[in-house]
Design a protein around this motif. Structure first.
Motif, PDB file in Angstrom:
ATOM      1  N   GLY A 327      13.158 -41.895 -15.760  1.00  0.00           N
ATOM      2  CA  GLY A 327      14.282 -41.806 -16.694  1.00  0.00           C
ATOM      3  C   GLY A 327      13.871 -42.341 -18.046  1.00  0.00           C
ATOM      4  O   GLY A 327      12.742 -42.812 -18.251  1.00  0.00           O
ATOM      5  N   PRO A 328      14.786 -42.282 -19.027  1.00  0.00           N
ATOM      6  CA  PRO A 328      14.429 -42.575 -20.416  1.00  0.00           C
ATOM      7  C   PRO A 328      14.210 -44.052 -20.708  1.00  0.00           C
ATOM      8  O   PRO A 328      13.678 -44.392 -21.754  1.00  0.00           O
ATOM      9  N   GLY A 329      14.629 -44.944 -19.839  1.00  0.00           N
ATOM     10  CA  GLY A 329      14.398 -46.368 -20.119  1.00  0.00           C
ATOM     11  C   GLY A 329      15.407 -47.272 -19.449  1.00  0.00           C
ATOM     12  O   GLY A 329      15.040 -48.221 -18.779  1.00  0.00           O
ATOM     13  N   SER A 398       7.683 -41.510 -17.545  1.00  0.00           N
ATOM     14  CA  SER A 398       9.018 -41.755 -18.096  1.00  0.00           C
ATOM     15  C   SER A 398       9.776 -40.434 -18.111  1.00  0.00           C
ATOM     16  O   SER A 398       9.187 -39.355 -17.982  1.00  0.00           O
ATOM     17  N   GLY A 399      11.105 -40.512 -18.243  1.00  0.00           N
ATOM     18  CA  GLY A 399      11.904 -39.300 -18.231  1.00  0.00           C
ATOM     19  C   GLY A 399      11.712 -38.594 -16.906  1.00  0.00           C
ATOM     20  O   GLY A 399      11.828 -39.192 -15.844  1.00  0.00           O
ATOM     21  N   ASP A 400      11.365 -37.315 -16.973  1.00  0.00           N
ATOM     22  CA  ASP A 400      10.993 -36.586 -15.770  1.00  0.00           C
ATOM     23  C   ASP A 400       9.475 -36.482 -15.745  1.00  0.00           C
ATOM     24  O   ASP A 400       8.854 -36.140 -16.754  1.00  0.00           O
ATOM     25  N   VAL A 403       7.837 -33.210 -16.918  1.00  0.00           N
ATOM     26  CA  VAL A 403       8.038 -32.685 -18.275  1.00  0.00           C
ATOM     27  C   VAL A 403       7.033 -33.335 -19.224  1.00  0.00           C
ATOM     28  O   VAL A 403       7.118 -34.525 -19.494  1.00  0.00           O
ATOM     29  N   TYR A 404       6.074 -32.553 -19.717  1.00  0.00           N
ATOM     30  CA  TYR A 404       4.984 -33.068 -20.567  1.00  0.00           C
ATOM     31  C   TYR A 404       4.447 -34.361 -19.961  1.00  0.00           C
ATOM     32  O   TYR A 404       4.350 -35.386 -20.655  1.00  0.00           O
ATOM     33  N   ALA A 405       4.141 -34.330 -18.677  1.00  0.00           N
ATOM     34  CA  ALA A 405       3.776 -35.589 -18.027  1.00  0.00           C
ATOM     35  C   ALA A 405       2.790 -35.342 -16.898  1.00  0.00           C
ATOM     36  O   ALA A 405       2.053 -34.363 -16.913  1.00  0.00           O
ATOM     37  N   THR A 427      15.275 -36.532 -18.293  1.00  0.00           N
ATOM     38  CA  THR A 427      14.290 -36.305 -19.346  1.00  0.00           C
ATOM     39  C   THR A 427      14.892 -36.631 -20.722  1.00  0.00           C
ATOM     40  O   THR A 427      16.115 -36.650 -20.887  1.00  0.00           O
ATOM     41  N   ALA A 428      14.027 -36.911 -21.692  1.00  0.00           N
ATOM     42  CA  ALA A 428      14.478 -37.366 -23.011  1.00  0.00           C
ATOM     43  C   ALA A 428      15.500 -36.416 -23.637  1.00  0.00           C
ATOM     44  O   ALA A 428      16.474 -36.862 -24.253  1.00  0.00           O
ATOM     45  N   ALA A 429      15.308 -35.101 -23.465  1.00  0.00           N
ATOM     46  CA  ALA A 429      16.232 -34.142 -24.088  1.00  0.00           C
ATOM     47  C   ALA A 429      17.656 -34.357 -23.570  1.00  0.00           C
ATOM     48  O   ALA A 429      18.620 -34.293 -24.338  1.00  0.00           O
ATOM     49  N   VAL A 507      17.259 -38.772 -32.138  1.00  0.00           N
ATOM     50  CA  VAL A 507      17.496 -39.918 -31.266  1.00  0.00           C
ATOM     51  C   VAL A 507      16.181 -40.639 -31.016  1.00  0.00           C
ATOM     52  O   VAL A 507      15.201 -40.034 -30.577  1.00  0.00           O
ATOM     53  N   ARG A 508      16.179 -41.915 -31.336  1.00  0.00           N
ATOM     54  CA  ARG A 508      14.986 -42.728 -31.137  1.00  0.00           C
ATOM     55  C   ARG A 508      15.273 -43.703 -29.997  1.00  0.00           C
ATOM     56  O   ARG A 508      16.338 -44.292 -29.929  1.00  0.00           O
ATOM     57  N   ASN A 509      14.323 -43.831 -29.069  1.00  0.00           N
ATOM     58  CA  ASN A 509      14.459 -44.770 -27.958  1.00  0.00           C
ATOM     59  C   ASN A 509      15.787 -44.645 -27.215  1.00  0.00           C
ATOM     60  O   ASN A 509      16.507 -45.631 -27.019  1.00  0.00           O
ATOM     61  N   ALA A 510      16.086 -43.428 -26.826  1.00  0.00           N
ATOM     62  CA  ALA A 510      17.332 -43.173 -26.098  1.00  0.00           C
ATOM     63  C   ALA A 510      17.443 -44.110 -24.899  1.00  0.00           C
ATOM     64  O   ALA A 510      16.482 -44.265 -24.143  1.00  0.00           O
ATOM     65  N   SER A 511      18.582 -44.750 -24.762  1.00  0.00           N
ATOM     66  CA  SER A 511      18.936 -45.620 -23.625  1.00  0.00           C
ATOM     67  C   SER A 511      18.148 -46.926 -23.580  1.00  0.00           C
ATOM     68  O   SER A 511      18.309 -47.692 -22.657  1.00  0.00           O
ATOM     69  N   MET A 532       7.069 -41.096 -32.780  1.00  0.00           N
ATOM     70  CA  MET A 532       6.769 -40.653 -31.414  1.00  0.00           C
ATOM     71  C   MET A 532       7.772 -41.131 -30.365  1.00  0.00           C
ATOM     72  O   MET A 532       7.737 -40.706 -29.219  1.00  0.00           O
ATOM     73  N   MET A 533       8.647 -42.052 -30.741  1.00  0.00           N
ATOM     74  CA  MET A 533       9.654 -42.524 -29.792  1.00  0.00           C
ATOM     75  C   MET A 533      10.934 -41.705 -29.895  1.00  0.00           C
ATOM     76  O   MET A 533      11.966 -42.065 -29.369  1.00  0.00           O
ATOM     77  N   THR A 534      10.840 -40.585 -30.625  1.00  0.00           N
ATOM     78  CA  THR A 534      12.036 -39.847 -31.032  1.00  0.00           C
ATOM     79  C   THR A 534      12.026 -38.427 -30.484  1.00  0.00           C
ATOM     80  O   THR A 534      10.957 -37.825 -30.346  1.00  0.00           O
TER      81      THR A 534
HETATM   82  N1  SAH Z   1       8.191 -37.067 -19.446  1.00  0.00           N
HETATM   83  C1  SAH Z   1       8.924 -37.448 -20.624  1.00  0.00           C
HETATM   84  C2  SAH Z   1       8.352 -36.848 -21.907  1.00  0.00           C
HETATM   85  C3  SAH Z   1       6.950 -37.293 -22.218  1.00  0.00           C
HETATM   86  S1  SAH Z   1       6.391 -36.687 -23.802  1.00  0.00           S
HETATM   87  C4  SAH Z   1      10.391 -37.052 -20.468  1.00  0.00           C
HETATM   88  O1  SAH Z   1      10.717 -36.275 -19.544  1.00  0.00           O
HETATM   89  O2  SAH Z   1      11.214 -37.532 -21.245  1.00  0.00           O
HETATM   90  C5  SAH Z   1       6.740 -38.060 -24.835  1.00  0.00           C
HETATM   91  C6  SAH Z   1       7.849 -37.725 -25.825  1.00  0.00           C
HETATM   92  O3  SAH Z   1       9.095 -37.764 -25.151  1.00  0.00           O
HETATM   93  C7  SAH Z   1       8.025 -38.726 -26.958  1.00  0.00           C
HETATM   94  O4  SAH Z   1       7.136 -38.462 -28.020  1.00  0.00           O
HETATM   95  C8  SAH Z   1       9.457 -38.494 -27.363  1.00  0.00           C
HETATM   96  O5  SAH Z   1       9.555 -37.332 -28.143  1.00  0.00           O
HETATM   97  C9  SAH Z   1      10.115 -38.192 -26.030  1.00  0.00           C
HETATM   98  N2  SAH Z   1      10.785 -39.373 -25.421  1.00  0.00           N
HETATM   99  C10 SAH Z   1      10.488 -39.961 -24.256  1.00  0.00           C
HETATM  100  N3  SAH Z   1      11.353 -40.949 -23.987  1.00  0.00           N
HETATM  101  C11 SAH Z   1      12.223 -41.001 -25.016  1.00  0.00           C
HETATM  102  C12 SAH Z   1      13.367 -41.805 -25.306  1.00  0.00           C
HETATM  103  N4  SAH Z   1      13.779 -42.774 -24.474  1.00  0.00           N
HETATM  104  N5  SAH Z   1      14.033 -41.554 -26.448  1.00  0.00           N
HETATM  105  C13 SAH Z   1      13.637 -40.562 -27.286  1.00  0.00           C
HETATM  106  N6  SAH Z   1      12.567 -39.786 -27.042  1.00  0.00           N
HETATM  107  C14 SAH Z   1      11.866 -39.995 -25.923  1.00  0.00           C
END
Ligand code: SAH
Length: 567
Positions: A327-329, A398-400, A403-405, A427-429, A507-511, A532-534
């Motif tokens: 998850g996002p954090g 992180s996230g899923d 997804v790019y992981a 995922t971040a989206a 959105v930067r550093n979601a959650s 890159m946190m966005t």
């Molecule tokens: N597997 C991750 C994505 C990895 S790629 C996912 O599913 O979310 C890394 C990119 O994800 C970062 O550069 C940023 O664009 C985005 N990202 C990851 N976590 C984020 C968060 N908490 N808030 C905003 N963007 C995030």
């Protein structure tokens, strides 16, 4: 069945909430509480008593038998504040039930079983039969005394903080399928590593099948408690002797087609089964069909004529690779399933900053293999190699994690000799969209602007396609110190097809604690505020800023058509 017992009206109200939530699982016991408890204790696997612990202790004390057969008992206090696991924490499932009841009633679960309280899995909760000094070895684990693990068979165990050295006189956990007796200060764990292939003529008695199976195990020095299944040919799936022998051994019958068995190379083929069921071997082929080491070649039962055959194979434990999205954090956006997989893994592989996100959750004894940015392929290879060695591995992202992981590089390395389990993450989206409003209400796409592994021409072609198709776009990896021209370029491509007033969410550093979000427009977005946190979400031509929230309508005609519905 869960028996529910209450004495007061407050208790009855809480009892009724449980009964309404779990109509299939629960039965209400009315009448004087003493009688009710006695009847429920005899009839149910579990009890929830809306009574003081003292009262329940007095009522069940004379009924106690054995911890393997007694029901699990949970007490809920009058105020509904606590769900106390009183009896049968592991075997009776009371610890888990206390958690479930607590969740439902908003009560705090109270668990006093030592292993649960300190995060070490009980030796009796590993899903494997155990023998020997379980209490003594568990106490040693809890006291931090050295306990040696002697694994004769590789098996994906959860982490137990075993010491590596097997010194004389030390406590010992032995993972073995051999017919040995536990020694002093020793626990035997029985992995289901043995497959017994069986063949039987029509009408073969169960006794004769059992005799040949048990004789084979005994002569080879193998434990019946490690038998995973009886394997045979499809045509014998309902052969009463085999079915009953399996019942007596407490294992399932697994069958394979004659064609599949005929393709297995075996040391002792013969003509009789070929004529009868269409394969030159049943017992050996069925035992070997999924691979493994033949420990007992085909042997015949003692009857005249012999009506049963068997063969025994040791199958190596399959390692387990869980690919887990964190998850996002925020901790409450980590799914319960992800958490369970983290506790189950004995080896954790991940990027150091993601390991930090969940380090406090890990069980003592978890082997952590962390590495820095850029070591993706090495992490993927390591995770797969550890699983191949028979371990339970969690590969985190992180996230899923797909997804790019890490999921794709890991699965590109993996062969079919390990089990793979994916646990989806937020995922971040999606995390960002929930903060922004409803930007993803219609078709949307994610595009990574990182040209580290993807040529810029490819990225640009995809941005252009999204622009032309009027799709909402979420940009991942939008901008870093060394990569600053890609985002303006991508936004310019979208701007050629969308108004300057198109809403854009940043959105930067979601959650995470320092989360920051704003809704701006294509014309006003300052790329310098993005890092890159966005993630950056760009609306389509229908997306609107409504009360500061980014809203993409479900469809151009949707609103109209729902209005046509009769009110
Ligand atoms: N597997 C991750 C994505 C990895 S790629 C996912 O599913 O979310 C890394 C990119 O994800 C970062 O550069 C940023 O664009 C985005 N990202 C990851 N976590 C984020 C968060 N908490 N808030 C905003 N963007 C995030």
């Amino acid at each position: 069945m869960i028996g529910l017992i209450s004495a007061t009206s407050a208790g009855a109200a809480a009892r009724d909430r449980l009964a309404a939530a779990w109509p299939e699982r629960t039965r209400v016991y009315e009448g004087p509480v003493g009688d009710a408890v006695r009847r429920a204790f005899a009839e149910c696997e579990q009890l929830v008593c809306f009574l003081a612990t003292g009262a329940v202790v007095r009522l069940v004390a004379p009924l106690l038998g054995d911890k393997t057969t007694d029901p699990g008992v949970v007490c809920v206090d009058e105020g509904g504040r606590f769900a106390v696991s009183l009896l049968g924490g592991h075997g009776g499932g009371a610890n888990e039930l206390a958690a479930e009841v607590g969740e439902l009633l908003g009560a705090a679960p109270v668990v006093t079983t030592a292993t649960d309280a300190v995060g070490i899995p009980g030796l009796d909760t590993l899903g494997l039969p155990v023998e020997g000094d379980v209490a003594g070895v568990t106490r040693a684990l809890l006291d931090g005394e050295p306990v040696a693990l002697d694994a004769e068979v590789a098996w994906p165990l959860p982490p137990v903080p075993f010491a590596a050295q097997d010194t004389a006189g030390a406590y010992r956990v032995r993972l073995t399928d051999r017919a040995v007796e536990p020694g002093d200060r020793e626990v035997l764990l029985r992995p289901p590593s043995l497959v017994v292939g069986v063949g039987a003529s029509k009408g073969a008695p169960a006794e004769e099948v059992l005799d040949v199976v048990e004789g084979a195990l005994r002569d080879a020095g193998l434990s019946p408690r490690s038998v995973a299944e009886l394997a045979t040919v499809d045509a014998k799936a309902a052969e009463p002797g085999i079915v009953r022998a399996a019942l007596r051994l407490g294992v399932p019958v697994v069958t394979y087609s004659a064609g599949e068995l005929a393709a297995v190379e075996v040391p002792n083929p013969s003509a009789a089964p070929l004529a009868a069921v269409g394969t030159p071997s049943v017992a050996e082929a069925a035992a070997l069909v999924r691979g493994g080491e033949l420990l007992v070649p085909k042997r015949k039962s003692a009857g005249v004529p012999a009506m049963a055959t068997c063969a025994v194979v040791r199958r190596p434990g399959r390692g387990r690779l869980a690919v887990v999205g964190l998850g996002p954090g925020a901790r409450d956006l980590l799914t319960p399933r992800a958490k369970a997989e983290l506790l189950r893994a004995s080896v954790l592989v991940g990027l150091d900053q993601y390991v930090d996100q969940i380090r406090d959750l890990l069980r003592p004894g978890t082997r952590i293999l962390e590495s820095g940015l850029g070591a993706e392929e090495e992490r993927a290879r390591t995770a797969v190699a550890e699983a191949r060695r028979g371990h339970a591995v969690a590969l985190i992202g992180s996230g899923d994690a797909g997804v790019y992981a890490m999921a794709s590089p890991a699965l590109a390395e993996a062969s079919d000799d390990i089990d793979v389990v994916g646990v989806p993450g937020v995922t971040a989206a999606l995390a960002a969209a929930a903060i922004l409003g409803a930007p993803l209400g219609h078709d949307h796409v994610s595009i990574s602007l990182s040209d580290l592994h993807t040529p810029w021409e490819v990225i640009e072609r995809r941005v252009r396609a999204a622009a032309e198709a009027d799709i909402v776009v979420t940009f991942y990896n939008p901008r870093s110190r060394g990569r600053d021209w890609q985002l303006p370029k991508a936004l310019a491509i979208l701007a050629a097809h969308r108004e300057p007033t198109t809403p854009v969410g940043v959105v930067r550093n979601a959650s995470r604690p320092d989360q920051a979000a704003r809704v701006t427009t294509l014309a006003e977005l300052d790329p310098a505020t993005v890092d890159m946190m966005t993630v950056v979400a760009v609306g389509n031509t229908a997306t609107r800023n409504i009360a500061g929230r980014m809203v993409t309508p479900r469809g151009y005609r949707w609103q109209e058509s729902t209005q046509e519905e009769p009110k």
